[in-house]
Design a protein around this motif. Structure first.
Motif, PDB file in Angstrom:
ATOM      1  N   PHE A  33       0.878  -1.241  -0.063  1.00  0.00           N
ATOM      2  CA  PHE A  33      -0.003   0.208  -0.117  1.00  0.00           C
ATOM      3  C   PHE A  33       0.993   1.203   0.032  1.00  0.00           C
ATOM      4  O   PHE A  33       1.686   1.293   0.757  1.00  0.00           O
ATOM      5  CB  PHE A  33      -0.900   0.120   1.135  1.00  0.00           C
ATOM      6  N   LEU A  34       0.820   2.025  -0.764  1.00  0.00           N
ATOM      7  CA  LEU A  34       1.712   3.266  -1.043  1.00  0.00           C
ATOM      8  C   LEU A  34       0.394   4.442  -0.786  1.00  0.00           C
ATOM      9  O   LEU A  34      -0.392   4.735  -1.476  1.00  0.00           O
ATOM     10  CB  LEU A  34       1.904   3.425  -2.622  1.00  0.00           C
ATOM     11  N   PHE A  35       0.711   5.076   0.527  1.00  0.00           N
ATOM     12  CA  PHE A  35      -0.227   6.199   0.736  1.00  0.00           C
ATOM     13  C   PHE A  35       0.429   7.452   0.406  1.00  0.00           C
ATOM     14  O   PHE A  35       1.514   7.784   0.494  1.00  0.00           O
ATOM     15  CB  PHE A  35      -0.262   6.098   2.502  1.00  0.00           C
ATOM     16  N   LEU A  36      -0.339   8.295  -0.334  1.00  0.00           N
ATOM     17  CA  LEU A  36      -0.198   9.431  -1.015  1.00  0.00           C
ATOM     18  C   LEU A  36      -0.826  10.726  -0.676  1.00  0.00           C
ATOM     19  O   LEU A  36      -2.019  10.308   0.158  1.00  0.00           O
ATOM     20  CB  LEU A  36      -0.303   9.439  -2.395  1.00  0.00           C
ATOM     21  N   HIS A  37      -0.106  11.755  -0.769  1.00  0.00           N
ATOM     22  CA  HIS A  37      -1.201  13.113  -0.389  1.00  0.00           C
ATOM     23  C   HIS A  37      -0.962  13.821  -1.470  1.00  0.00           C
ATOM     24  O   HIS A  37       0.135  14.382  -2.201  1.00  0.00           O
ATOM     25  CB  HIS A  37      -0.359  13.993   0.865  1.00  0.00           C
ATOM     26  N   GLN A  38      -2.161  14.128  -2.214  1.00  0.00           N
ATOM     27  CA  GLN A  38      -2.435  14.850  -3.444  1.00  0.00           C
ATOM     28  C   GLN A  38      -3.022  16.163  -3.010  1.00  0.00           C
ATOM     29  O   GLN A  38      -4.091  16.222  -2.500  1.00  0.00           O
ATOM     30  CB  GLN A  38      -3.071  14.091  -4.403  1.00  0.00           C
ATOM     31  N   ILE A  39      -2.389  17.267  -3.287  1.00  0.00           N
ATOM     32  CA  ILE A  39      -2.670  18.550  -3.164  1.00  0.00           C
ATOM     33  C   ILE A  39      -3.863  19.139  -4.144  1.00  0.00           C
ATOM     34  O   ILE A  39      -3.824  18.670  -5.124  1.00  0.00           O
ATOM     35  CB  ILE A  39      -1.780  19.610  -3.178  1.00  0.00           C
TER      36      ILE A  39
END
Length: 97
Positions: A33-39
């Motif tokens: 699982f690759l947890f990302l933060h997208q603005i």
């Protein structure tokens, strides 16, 4: 099988991570699982955390997540799914070898 209580030690310097996007990859012996933060409105995301678990733990995670969502909805009301998929919300990484 009886469940045992365990003590969980959380380091004081462990910072919480916010993620609004996830990519999932898998192979025969693991799920990643690759947890990302997208603005919003920017076509870029920053990786925040990578978690890899066994397929058995992934299945157990699914069950626990479903139970937790049901409990949440009982307490706070139904979670409405987005009406349409926004750009960048799709899973772009699937099984790998």
């Amino acid at each position: 099988m009886a469940q045992k209580e365990i003590t969980v030690n959380v380091p004081q310097d462990l910072d919480p991570v916010y993620s609004n996007m996830i990519q999932i990859a898998f192979r025969d012996d693991e799920f990643t699982f690759l947890f990302l933060h997208q603005i919003p409105n920017i076509n870029q995301a920053k990786a925040k955390s990578i978690v890899t678990i066994s397929p058995k733990h992934a299945k157990k995670f699914l069950t626990v997540l479903q139970q937790s969502i049901a409990e949440f909805e009982t307490k706070f009301g139904t979670i409405e799914a987005p009406k349409e998929q926004q750009t960048g919300d799709s899973v772009t990484m699937r099984g790998y070898s």
